[in-house]
Design an enzyme around this catalytic site. Structure first.
Site, PDB file in Angstrom:
ATOM      1  N   SER A 134      47.830 -18.476 -24.573  1.00 31.36           N
ATOM      2  CA  SER A 134      46.977 -19.005 -24.912  1.00 31.36           C
ATOM      3  C   SER A 134      47.364 -18.784 -26.586  1.00 31.36           C
ATOM      4  O   SER A 134      47.600 -17.892 -26.837  1.00 31.36           O
ATOM      5  CB  SER A 134      45.464 -19.117 -24.269  1.00 31.36           C
ATOM      6  N   TYR A 178      39.255 -11.935 -21.717  1.00 29.49           N
ATOM      7  CA  TYR A 178      41.118 -13.112 -20.896  1.00 29.49           C
ATOM      8  C   TYR A 178      41.748 -12.780 -22.243  1.00 29.49           C
ATOM      9  O   TYR A 178      42.913 -12.712 -21.685  1.00 29.49           O
ATOM     10  CB  TYR A 178      39.518 -14.087 -21.555  1.00 29.49           C
ATOM     11  N   LYS A 180      46.362 -11.989 -21.799  1.00 27.58           N
ATOM     12  CA  LYS A 180      47.392 -13.338 -22.007  1.00 27.58           C
ATOM     13  C   LYS A 180      47.787 -12.162 -22.903  1.00 27.58           C
ATOM     14  O   LYS A 180      49.272 -12.386 -22.363  1.00 27.58           O
ATOM     15  CB  LYS A 180      46.855 -14.989 -22.709  1.00 27.58           C
TER      16      LYS A 180
HETATM   17  P1  NAD Z   1      41.803 -24.226 -13.655  1.00 27.82           P
HETATM   18  O1  NAD Z   1      40.946 -23.070 -13.935  1.00 27.82           O
HETATM   19  O2  NAD Z   1      41.117 -25.491 -14.112  1.00 27.82           O
HETATM   20  O3  NAD Z   1      42.516 -22.996 -12.713  1.00 27.82           O
HETATM   21  C1  NAD Z   1      43.103 -22.064 -12.522  1.00 27.82           C
HETATM   22  C2  NAD Z   1      43.803 -22.622 -10.823  1.00 27.82           C
HETATM   23  O4  NAD Z   1      43.956 -20.935 -11.030  1.00 27.82           O
HETATM   24  C3  NAD Z   1      42.027 -22.583 -10.878  1.00 27.82           C
HETATM   25  O5  NAD Z   1      42.383 -23.399  -9.476  1.00 27.82           O
HETATM   26  C4  NAD Z   1      41.612 -21.313  -9.553  1.00 27.82           C
HETATM   27  O6  NAD Z   1      40.878 -21.420  -8.612  1.00 27.82           O
HETATM   28  C5  NAD Z   1      43.376 -20.705  -9.367  1.00 27.82           C
HETATM   29  N1  NAD Z   1      43.272 -19.471  -9.657  1.00 27.82           N
HETATM   30  C6  NAD Z   1      42.423 -18.435 -10.030  1.00 27.82           C
HETATM   31  N2  NAD Z   1      42.981 -17.581  -9.942  1.00 27.82           N
HETATM   32  C7  NAD Z   1      43.564 -17.028  -8.325  1.00 27.82           C
HETATM   33  C8  NAD Z   1      44.451 -16.008  -7.284  1.00 27.82           C
HETATM   34  N3  NAD Z   1      44.211 -14.632  -8.045  1.00 27.82           N
HETATM   35  N4  NAD Z   1      44.985 -16.748  -6.814  1.00 27.82           N
HETATM   36  C9  NAD Z   1      45.205 -17.933  -6.573  1.00 27.82           C
HETATM   37  N5  NAD Z   1      44.740 -19.363  -7.522  1.00 27.82           N
HETATM   38  C10 NAD Z   1      44.164 -18.411  -8.020  1.00 27.82           C
HETATM   39  O7  NAD Z   1      42.235 -23.460 -15.488  1.00 27.82           O
HETATM   40  P2  NAD Z   1      42.764 -23.933 -16.268  1.00 27.82           P
HETATM   41  O8  NAD Z   1      42.202 -24.711 -17.497  1.00 27.82           O
HETATM   42  O9  NAD Z   1      43.638 -25.886 -15.689  1.00 27.82           O
HETATM   43  O10 NAD Z   1      43.799 -22.989 -17.160  1.00 27.82           O
HETATM   44  C11 NAD Z   1      45.161 -23.080 -16.102  1.00 27.82           C
HETATM   45  C12 NAD Z   1      46.108 -21.819 -17.106  1.00 27.82           C
HETATM   46  O11 NAD Z   1      46.092 -22.013 -18.515  1.00 27.82           O
HETATM   47  C13 NAD Z   1      45.155 -20.436 -17.021  1.00 27.82           C
HETATM   48  O12 NAD Z   1      46.266 -19.764 -16.311  1.00 27.82           O
HETATM   49  C14 NAD Z   1      44.428 -20.262 -18.292  1.00 27.82           C
HETATM   50  O13 NAD Z   1      43.861 -19.165 -18.630  1.00 27.82           O
HETATM   51  C15 NAD Z   1      45.795 -20.823 -19.281  1.00 27.82           C
HETATM   52  N6  NAD Z   1      44.937 -21.727 -20.576  1.00 27.82           N
HETATM   53  C16 NAD Z   1      43.560 -22.657 -20.511  1.00 27.82           C
HETATM   54  C17 NAD Z   1      43.296 -23.084 -21.490  1.00 27.82           C
HETATM   55  C18 NAD Z   1      42.296 -24.195 -21.215  1.00 27.82           C
HETATM   56  O14 NAD Z   1      41.368 -24.351 -22.465  1.00 27.82           O
HETATM   57  N7  NAD Z   1      42.154 -25.011 -20.191  1.00 27.82           N
HETATM   58  C19 NAD Z   1      43.355 -22.934 -22.629  1.00 27.82           C
HETATM   59  C20 NAD Z   1      44.959 -21.535 -22.846  1.00 27.82           C
HETATM   60  C21 NAD Z   1      45.595 -21.373 -21.951  1.00 27.82           C
HETATM   61  C1  WQD Z   2      36.124 -25.846 -29.575  1.00 32.29           C
HETATM   62  C2  WQD Z   2      34.850 -25.379 -30.486  1.00 32.29           C
HETATM   63  C3  WQD Z   2      33.098 -24.047 -30.318  1.00 32.29           C
HETATM   64  C4  WQD Z   2      31.357 -25.806 -27.085  1.00 32.29           C
HETATM   65  C5  WQD Z   2      38.587 -21.513 -25.518  1.00 32.29           C
HETATM   66  C6  WQD Z   2      39.100 -20.245 -25.914  1.00 32.29           C
HETATM   67  C7  WQD Z   2      40.456 -20.254 -25.720  1.00 32.29           C
HETATM   68  C8  WQD Z   2      41.668 -21.562 -24.713  1.00 32.29           C
HETATM   69  C9  WQD Z   2      40.441 -22.485 -25.298  1.00 32.29           C
HETATM   70  C10 WQD Z   2      41.834 -20.264 -22.933  1.00 32.29           C
HETATM   71  C11 WQD Z   2      33.992 -24.287 -31.130  1.00 32.29           C
HETATM   72  C12 WQD Z   2      32.409 -25.489 -30.286  1.00 32.29           C
HETATM   73  C13 WQD Z   2      31.486 -25.595 -27.825  1.00 32.29           C
HETATM   74  C14 WQD Z   2      29.955 -26.276 -27.252  1.00 32.29           C
HETATM   75  C15 WQD Z   2      30.240 -26.118 -29.977  1.00 32.29           C
HETATM   76  N1  WQD Z   2      41.512 -21.009 -23.727  1.00 32.29           N
HETATM   77  N2  WQD Z   2      31.363 -25.984 -29.341  1.00 32.29           N
HETATM   78  N3  WQD Z   2      29.220 -27.029 -28.436  1.00 32.29           N
HETATM   79  O1  WQD Z   2      36.704 -21.401 -28.239  1.00 32.29           O
HETATM   80  O2  WQD Z   2      38.334 -23.027 -28.963  1.00 32.29           O
HETATM   81  O3  WQD Z   2      38.693 -21.212 -27.086  1.00 32.29           O
HETATM   82  O4  WQD Z   2      38.944 -22.827 -24.881  1.00 32.29           O
HETATM   83  O5  WQD Z   2      42.452 -19.791 -23.440  1.00 32.29           O
HETATM   84  O6  WQD Z   2      41.314 -18.972 -25.396  1.00 32.29           O
HETATM   85  O7  WQD Z   2      38.481 -19.360 -26.393  1.00 32.29           O
HETATM   86  O8  WQD Z   2      36.973 -23.840 -27.181  1.00 32.29           O
HETATM   87  O9  WQD Z   2      36.324 -26.130 -26.475  1.00 32.29           O
HETATM   88  O10 WQD Z   2      35.127 -23.447 -25.758  1.00 32.29           O
HETATM   89  O11 WQD Z   2      35.177 -24.579 -28.575  1.00 32.29           O
HETATM   90  O12 WQD Z   2      30.121 -26.559 -30.980  1.00 32.29           O
HETATM   91  O13 WQD Z   2      28.631 -26.365 -26.621  1.00 32.29           O
HETATM   92  O14 WQD Z   2      33.520 -26.114 -30.016  1.00 32.29           O
HETATM   93  O15 WQD Z   2      31.920 -23.366 -30.655  1.00 32.29           O
HETATM   94  O16 WQD Z   2      34.553 -24.254 -32.197  1.00 32.29           O
HETATM   95  P1  WQD Z   2      37.660 -22.624 -27.972  1.00 32.29           P
HETATM   96  P2  WQD Z   2      35.933 -23.834 -26.910  1.00 32.29           P
END
Ligand code: NAD
Ligand code: WQD
Length: 340
Positions: free
Chosen positions: A125, A150, A154
């Site tokens: 991330s 969290y 990572k």
């Molecule tokens: P998500 O929660 O939709 O998907 C993650 C899935 O993993 C879920 O279906 C959950 O049930 C499963 N899971 C969690 N722990 C588990 C375990 N111990 N065993 C088996 N299954 C398990 O999340 P996402 O948005 O699809 O994110 C996927 C990956 O990408 C994650 O590692 C997340 O940290 C990373 N990521 C997400 C974002 C984002 O904004 N969505 C941004 C950066 C990184």
């Molecule tokens: C985006 C912008 C908020 C909600 C998070 C995790 C990051 C990564 C991606 C996993 C920010 C603003 C939000 C609302 C708002 N995930 N906001 N009103 O915080 O950039 O990142 O998701 O790895 O680790 O921290 O994403 O979508 O929460 O926010 O104004 O109701 O929108 O302040 O500026 P963020 P977000």
């Protein structure tokens, strides 16, 4: 046909990646404990691709079950999405986050080693950068002290992978640092299903447009940005999914330049919260009821990706326009709310 293990494959990014993999001719095995997703996602994947991935429901922290999985399937490569991902929740449940996100990775890598499965794509991330000193942020930028458990999982996970690859050079991994994934498959058959009140911006925007939430709160308009609201790099989830297929192929074909590589996955363009609201209104014709409130604790001011490394090395680019992406998010929201 090569078999790809997709952990967390019923989740948001995993399900979109499973679709891309199947469409590129891979056999997909999903493991998910359904902690944050629903089994019906498999129906969506099948409806889009005409193929139903193999599915195993268990917790990857379970050593015995994970070992059994590697006996049951002949796995060629792994994409490891499974993790807990809610930043705020991680502050109140740190042990659950450290346990789940790190133990599942360790168990998976033990099994890679034991079963000679050499390749793993890892979901990292942009959160590892904190507030970067220079923008756009490159992969060379130093990681900053994580703002949440969290985020720290990572950073530690990336270190665990690098240390393991150093000791076992027959293994390889590509860490993909995602910026802010948004949107849904154009079919609206799969998308993001946040449980409870969404913490992320775009699901909150679509739920506000759908009338599920009364008002969007914009967290801060006093940042040092052109309109005062915070800036992020929002990337279309299907573009993101495609990069995973490229990364897997790169390792399976031995085209990786070292056994650990890391790429930013973003668009290279930052958008402010207010710009997202206005682009959504423009793309969908829906007005968003919003108010400006105080900054959210732990938020950074601005970040967007330098994507040159991914563009040049992976031959991949996120090129879906923001308006198109926001429209897919709205079409998905309408479908799950039965809005016509
Ligand atoms: P998500 O929660 O939709 O998907 C993650 C899935 O993993 C879920 O279906 C959950 O049930 C499963 N899971 C969690 N722990 C588990 C375990 N111990 N065993 C088996 N299954 C398990 O999340 P996402 O948005 O699809 O994110 C996927 C990956 O990408 C994650 O590692 C997340 O940290 C990373 N990521 C997400 C974002 C984002 O904004 N969505 C941004 C950066 C990184
Ligand atoms: C985006 C912008 C908020 C909600 C998070 C995790 C990051 C990564 C991606 C996993 C920010 C603003 C939000 C609302 C708002 N995930 N906001 N009103 O915080 O950039 O990142 O998701 O790895 O680790 O921290 O994403 O979508 O929460 O926010 O104004 O109701 O929108 O302040 O500026 P963020 P977000």
């Amino acid at each position: 046909m090569q078999t790809i293990l997709v952990t967390g494959g019923t989740g948001y990014i995993g399900s979109h990646t499973a679709v891309e993999l199947i469409e590129k001719g891979y056999h997909v095995v999903i493991v998910d404990n359904l902690l944050n997703s629903q089994i019906e996602v498999l129906d969506g994947i099948e409806a889009i691709t005409g193929k139903r991935p193999a599915f195993e429901e268990f917790d990857l922290c379970d050593r015995q079950k994970t070992a059994g999985l590697f006996r049951k399937y002949s796995i060629d490569a792994i994409i490891h999405f499974a993790a807990r991902k809610a930043v705020g929740e991680s502050v109140s449940m740190p042990l659950e986050y450290y346990h789940n996100n790190l133990e599942s990775l360790i168990v998976l890598m033990e099994n890679m080693k034991a079963n000679k499965v050499s390749s793993m794509v890892f979901s990292s991330s942009c959160t590892v950068y904190g507030q970067p000193d220079e923008l756009p942020v490159t992969e060379k930028a130093p990681t900053k002290k994580a703002l949440s458990p969290y985020g720290y999982t990572k950073q530690i996970a990336e270190d665990i992978i690098q240390d393991t690859l150093y000791a076992h050079p027959e293994l390889k991994s590509i860490a993909l640092r995602y910026f802010n994934p948004i949107g849904a498959h154009p079919s609206a058959l799969i998308g993001e299903l946040p449980l409870g009140v969404p913490q992320n911006l775009v699901p909150f925007v679509t739920q506000t447009a759908a009338g599920v939430r009364e008002k969007l709160r914009v967290f801060g308009n006093d940042y040092d940005t052109p309109d005062g609201s915070a800036i992020r790099d929002y990337i279309y989830v299907c573009d993101l999914a495609k990069a995973h297929v490229v990364a897997v192929k790169r390792m399976l074909e031995g085209k990786n330049k070292s056994n650990y590589e890391m790429f930013n996955l973003g668009t290279g363009t930052g958008s402010s919260v207010l710009e997202i609201i206005h682009a959504f209104e423009e793309a969908t014709g829906q007005k968003i009821n919003y108010e400006i409130v105080d900054r959210r604790e732990g938020d950074i001011e601005k970040v967007w990706a330098d994507t040159r490394l991914a563009n040049e090395e992976l031959g991949w680019k996120a090129d879906t326009p923001l308006e198109t992406t926001l429209l897919t998010a709205w079409q998905w929201e309408k479908r799950i709310r039965n809005i016509h």
